[in-house]
Scaffold this motif. Structure first.
Motif: not given
Length: 323
Positions: A187-205
């Motif tokens: 969540e700090y160091y480039e390159p960083l995931p965008n919000g869409e990818r974070c939401a996809e991660l949550g759905s996968a979890i």
């Protein structure tokens, strides 16, 4: 399956006594903060204000503990950042899961005036089955996961387990008996995931963990808006309008709106504010309206501090619904 969801900040100042806040602000906040924020001046000038905020913070932890005690989870799964505690820049994965059998170790936040290497060590057990299943499941769902088979911290000396779990797990489970799983999201160091990818991660979890028999507590650790480093923004600035927008989206279950965050670069969205990514992932995983427990912009903690919950679903018979 995931029955209960929680989210909270993990700022170091939350564990520092309020009597130390005012001098900490005078010594550490960036120039102009007291001029821009009347609330920052109130906190600097009034011990009573600081004491009330500290009480509210720990009332938030109390409410979360009650939720955990009532739910009785078999495992706590954390989603949050590493921030250089476990990894260094020689290897800084975008997404990682520890799947090993070795105990994890770290430090709680209350020994704030003791050098990190000299603080009391807190140990945590990894839930090997859940973490391994989660790592394999994420790979099957096209996430490139770094799997850690040994607990071998390479980041800041003496820190160990990232504070997103080390500070918060003891607040949720003072006994230390509930095993944990750490999903480490950059969540700090480039390159960083965008919000869409974070939401996809949550759905996968959710898709992976909701197939399991264990009662799982899912926790987003970090946020909300804050700028702990002078290199990125002014330490002590808090974006209350952004925080309010995020919390409203959580309460309305508007994950699609949350997923639009971090879709472009902005100085205001860098640094600690990037920890909102964990909230996006957990909101997507829970996929139902959450409830904000409390929110307060605490300039002595450099953070918009928030607590939220997605209460455990209850079946008609009054027991936790594990269907």
């Amino acid at each position: 399956m995931i029955g209960l969801g929680l989210a909270c900040s993990h700022a170091a100042g939350m564990f520092r006594p309020p009597e130390a806040w005012q001098q900490w602000m005078i010594d550490r906040v960036a120039p102009g903060v007291f001029e821009r924020y009347p609330e920052a001046r109130r906190q600097r000038d009034s011990l009573e204000v600081c004491q009330d905020l500290y009480r509210r913070i720990h009332d938030g932890f109390d409410e979360m503990r009650k939720e955990v005690a009532a739910y009785e989870p078999d495992v706590i799964v954390f989603v949050g950042d590493d921030q250089g505690d476990l990894f260094n820049l020689s290897n800084n994965p975008s997404l990682a899961v520890y799947i090993g059998e070795e105990e994890m170790w770290g430090h709680q936040g209350y020994e704030w005036n003791v050098p990190m290497k000299d603080r009391s060590v807190v140990k945590f057990n990894n839930h090997v089955d859940v973490s391994t299943d989660l790592a394999h499941g994420l790979i099957k769902r096209k996430f490139d996961v770094s799997t850690l088979h040994r607990f071998n911290p390479q980041g800041r000396e003496g820190y160990g387990l990232p504070h997103m779990a080390a500070r918060i797990a003891p607040e949720l489970d003072p006994s230390g008996q509930i095993p944990i799983v750490c999903v480490l999201l950059n969540e700090y160091y480039e390159p960083l995931p965008n919000g869409e990818r974070c939401a996809e991660l949550g759905s996968a979890i959710a898709d992976i963990l909701n197939r399991r028999e264990e009662k799982i507590l899912l926790v987003a650790s970090g946020g909300l808006s804050h700028y702990p480093s002078d290199r990125d923004f002014n330490r002590g600035d808090i974006d209350t309008p952004l925080d309010t927008w995020v919390m409203e989206r959580v309460e309305k279950n508007e994950v699609e709106e949350l997923s639009k965050l971090f879709s472009f670069d902005s100085a205001a969205m860098r640094s600690g504010t990037g920890e909102i990514r964990a909230w996006i992932s957990v909101a997507a995983a829970m996929n139902r309206p959450g409830k904000i427990i409390d929110y307060m912009p605490v300039h002595a903690c450099f953070t918009g501090i928030a607590f939220a919950k997605w209460p455990a679903l209850v079946a008609a018979g009054g027991t936790n619904d594990r269907r």
